[in-house]
Design a protein around this motif. Sequence first.
Motif, mmCIF file in Angstrom:
data_model
loop_
_atom_site.group_PDB
_atom_site.id
_atom_site.type_symbol
_atom_site.label_atom_id
_atom_site.label_comp_id
_atom_site.label_asym_id
_atom_site.label_seq_id
_atom_site.Cartn_x
_atom_site.Cartn_y
_atom_site.Cartn_z
ATOM 1 N N ALA A 151 0.827 -1.206 0.000
ATOM 2 C CA ALA A 151 0.000 0.000 0.000
ATOM 3 C C ALA A 151 0.866 1.263 0.000
ATOM 4 O O ALA A 151 0.594 2.205 -0.752
ATOM 5 C CB ALA A 151 -0.922 -0.013 1.223
ATOM 6 N N ASP A 152 1.909 1.294 0.826
ATOM 7 C CA ASP A 152 2.739 2.502 0.950
ATOM 8 C C ASP A 152 3.421 2.869 -0.360
ATOM 9 O O ASP A 152 3.603 4.058 -0.663
ATOM 10 C CB ASP A 152 3.803 2.288 2.026
ATOM 11 N N TYR A 153 3.819 1.863 -1.135
ATOM 12 C CA TYR A 153 4.578 2.123 -2.366
ATOM 13 C C TYR A 153 3.784 1.805 -3.629
ATOM 14 O O TYR A 153 4.352 1.805 -4.723
ATOM 15 C CB TYR A 153 5.886 1.325 -2.340
ATOM 16 N N ASN A 154 2.480 1.568 -3.463
ATOM 17 C CA ASN A 154 1.623 1.266 -4.620
ATOM 18 C C ASN A 154 2.274 0.200 -5.500
ATOM 19 O O ASN A 154 2.407 0.367 -6.719
ATOM 20 C CB ASN A 154 1.353 2.543 -5.427
ATOM 21 N N MET A 155 2.670 -0.899 -4.879
ATOM 22 C CA MET A 155 3.408 -1.941 -5.590
ATOM 23 C C MET A 155 2.537 -2.718 -6.583
ATOM 24 O O MET A 155 3.033 -3.148 -7.631
ATOM 25 C CB MET A 155 4.015 -2.934 -4.587
ATOM 26 N N ILE A 156 1.275 -2.922 -6.233
ATOM 27 C CA ILE A 156 0.408 -3.762 -7.061
ATOM 28 C C ILE A 156 -0.840 -2.975 -7.435
ATOM 29 O O ILE A 156 -1.500 -2.392 -6.573
ATOM 30 C CB ILE A 156 0.030 -5.059 -6.318
ATOM 31 N N GLU A 157 -1.172 -2.992 -8.731
ATOM 32 C CA GLU A 157 -2.320 -2.254 -9.241
ATOM 33 C C GLU A 157 -3.237 -3.194 -10.011
ATOM 34 O O GLU A 157 -2.880 -4.322 -10.346
ATOM 35 C CB GLU A 157 -1.837 -1.121 -10.138
ATOM 36 N N GLU A 158 -4.413 -2.701 -10.287
ATOM 37 C CA GLU A 158 -5.416 -3.473 -11.013
ATOM 38 C C GLU A 158 -4.855 -3.969 -12.345
ATOM 39 O O GLU A 158 -4.295 -3.211 -13.122
ATOM 40 C CB GLU A 158 -6.659 -2.610 -11.267
ATOM 41 N N GLY A 159 -5.002 -5.280 -12.586
ATOM 42 C CA GLY A 159 -4.584 -5.865 -13.849
ATOM 43 C C GLY A 159 -3.116 -6.206 -13.955
ATOM 44 O O GLY A 159 -2.662 -6.652 -15.021
ATOM 45 N N ASP A 160 -2.354 -6.029 -12.902
ATOM 46 C CA ASP A 160 -0.921 -6.343 -12.947
ATOM 47 C C ASP A 160 -0.686 -7.830 -13.220
ATOM 48 O O ASP A 160 -1.404 -8.699 -12.725
ATOM 49 C CB ASP A 160 -0.238 -5.984 -11.616
ATOM 50 N N LYS A 161 0.331 -8.086 -14.015
ATOM 51 C CA LYS A 161 0.836 -9.443 -14.222
ATOM 52 C C LYS A 161 2.222 -9.476 -13.586
ATOM 53 O O LYS A 161 3.158 -8.857 -14.088
ATOM 54 C CB LYS A 161 0.918 -9.772 -15.711
ATOM 55 N N ILE A 162 2.333 -10.180 -12.472
ATOM 56 C CA ILE A 162 3.531 -10.101 -11.650
ATOM 57 C C ILE A 162 4.373 -11.360 -11.772
ATOM 58 O O ILE A 162 3.879 -12.475 -11.565
ATOM 59 C CB ILE A 162 3.159 -9.870 -10.170
ATOM 60 N N MET A 163 5.636 -11.165 -12.111
ATOM 61 C CA MET A 163 6.594 -12.260 -12.145
ATOM 62 C C MET A 163 7.223 -12.387 -10.764
ATOM 63 O O MET A 163 7.962 -11.504 -10.333
ATOM 64 C CB MET A 163 7.668 -12.015 -13.199
ATOM 65 N N VAL A 164 6.901 -13.480 -10.078
ATOM 66 C CA VAL A 164 7.441 -13.716 -8.741
ATOM 67 C C VAL A 164 8.713 -14.549 -8.889
ATOM 68 O O VAL A 164 8.659 -15.731 -9.231
ATOM 69 C CB VAL A 164 6.423 -14.440 -7.847
ATOM 70 N N CYS A 165 9.850 -13.926 -8.664
ATOM 71 C CA CYS A 165 11.124 -14.613 -8.857
ATOM 72 C C CYS A 165 11.352 -15.596 -7.708
ATOM 73 O O CYS A 165 11.475 -15.186 -6.539
ATOM 74 C CB CYS A 165 12.266 -13.605 -8.926
ATOM 75 N N LYS A 196 14.426 -19.473 1.295
ATOM 76 C CA LYS A 196 13.333 -19.212 2.236
ATOM 77 C C LYS A 196 12.594 -17.912 1.928
ATOM 78 O O LYS A 196 11.368 -17.836 2.096
ATOM 79 C CB LYS A 196 13.874 -19.178 3.663
ATOM 80 N N ASP A 197 13.335 -16.885 1.474
ATOM 81 C CA ASP A 197 12.726 -15.575 1.244
ATOM 82 C C ASP A 197 11.719 -15.611 0.097
ATOM 83 O O ASP A 197 10.599 -15.111 0.230
ATOM 84 C CB ASP A 197 13.808 -14.535 0.950
ATOM 85 N N SER A 198 12.114 -16.193 -1.025
ATOM 86 C CA SER A 198 11.220 -16.196 -2.187
ATOM 87 C C SER A 198 10.023 -17.125 -1.977
ATOM 88 O O SER A 198 8.920 -16.829 -2.429
ATOM 89 C CB SER A 198 11.984 -16.566 -3.458
ATOM 90 N N TYR A 199 10.225 -18.241 -1.277
ATOM 91 C CA TYR A 199 9.083 -19.113 -0.952
ATOM 92 C C TYR A 199 8.072 -18.354 -0.096
ATOM 93 O O TYR A 199 6.863 -18.403 -0.341
ATOM 94 C CB TYR A 199 9.549 -20.344 -0.173
ATOM 95 N N THR A 200 8.578 -17.656 0.914
ATOM 96 C CA THR A 200 7.695 -16.908 1.816
ATOM 97 C C THR A 200 6.976 -15.795 1.067
ATOM 98 O O THR A 200 5.769 -15.590 1.247
ATOM 99 C CB THR A 200 8.509 -16.318 2.983
ATOM 100 N N MET A 201 7.700 -15.076 0.213
ATOM 101 C CA MET A 201 7.075 -14.017 -0.576
ATOM 102 C C MET A 201 5.943 -14.562 -1.435
ATOM 103 O O MET A 201 4.840 -13.998 -1.462
ATOM 104 C CB MET A 201 8.118 -13.332 -1.464
ATOM 105 N N LEU A 202 6.191 -15.655 -2.130
ATOM 106 C CA LEU A 202 5.169 -16.245 -2.994
ATOM 107 C C LEU A 202 3.954 -16.647 -2.178
ATOM 108 O O LEU A 202 2.808 -16.378 -2.570
ATOM 109 C CB LEU A 202 5.750 -17.460 -3.727
ATOM 110 N N ASP A 203 4.174 -17.288 -1.045
ATOM 111 C CA ASP A 203 3.078 -17.763 -0.214
ATOM 112 C C ASP A 203 2.206 -16.613 0.277
ATOM 113 O O ASP A 203 0.971 -16.677 0.223
ATOM 114 C CB ASP A 203 3.645 -18.547 0.977
#
Length: 286
Positions: A31-45, A50-57
């Motif tokens: 919310a603070d950085y407006n990271m995700i907006e309507e219709g976004d297609k996000i590539m989750v690296c 542990k960090d990327s698994y947690t982020m994806l989850d």
Amino acid sequence: MSQAATDPRRVKLEENKLAKRLRRQVGQAIADYNMIEEGDKIMVCLSGGKDSYTMLDILLNLQASAPVHFELVAVNLDQKQPGFPEHVLPDYLSGRGIPFHILEQDTYSVVERVVPEGKTQCGLCSRLRRGALYSYAEAEGFTKIALGHHMDDIVETLFLNLFFGARLAAMPPKLRSNDARNVVIRPLAYTRESDIAHYAAIHEYPIIPCNLCGSQDNLQRVQVRRMMDEWERNHPGRTQQIFKALQNVAPSQLADTQLFDFANLSTQPAHAEAREQAVTWLNAKG
């Protein structure tokens, strides 16, 4: 071990509190950085750490209740390191029904050929990996690239740049690439590594270690991490304080002439402006 620490109900309560804290922190960063907006297609690296698994989850969890619609696709870069367990991520992602793609590019051979023996490989490896992921994101129409860097990573990078690069810079929670083709987001920017490690252990993610290319204990980042760990032991909460400082920058209290107009400071700004206008007028008349 105390009875409270082994009480299943108590343990479950603590696990739920951890999950809620991480979701709240990720949601707040988004919310603070407006990271995700309507219709976004996000590539989750997804690296397999542990960090990327947690982020994806957590992103998947937030996606289910988010006020905007967005798409998540997990992407792993197989760099062809010897011994890399190629089946681990496809098996995990398929088992959970998560859309994914394995991008194959032999950056390992390039690093081995270019970097002299005994020298640190991480810098070149990171640049090659970033280039491959950025190019794939643009080709496939991804609007955002999500990376799993957390608060500790961001603060570490600040000190790396300060001690070894003579500049004040870190990892911003949201970044536009230099070529303006991609936007990078770091949803874990408000989370601590210790919480992520605990969360990953609870979920028993199939972790792929980042040591397949050999140990590099002489890295500058390791030195900085040891310093930060000692600070945290002696002064708990110091990492959060340093991160807050990154959000509370006062350019006039630093020394960068590109960020603040030190040259034209005056005790009487209005008079100084009038004098400048008078000089300009006289020069024009002359």
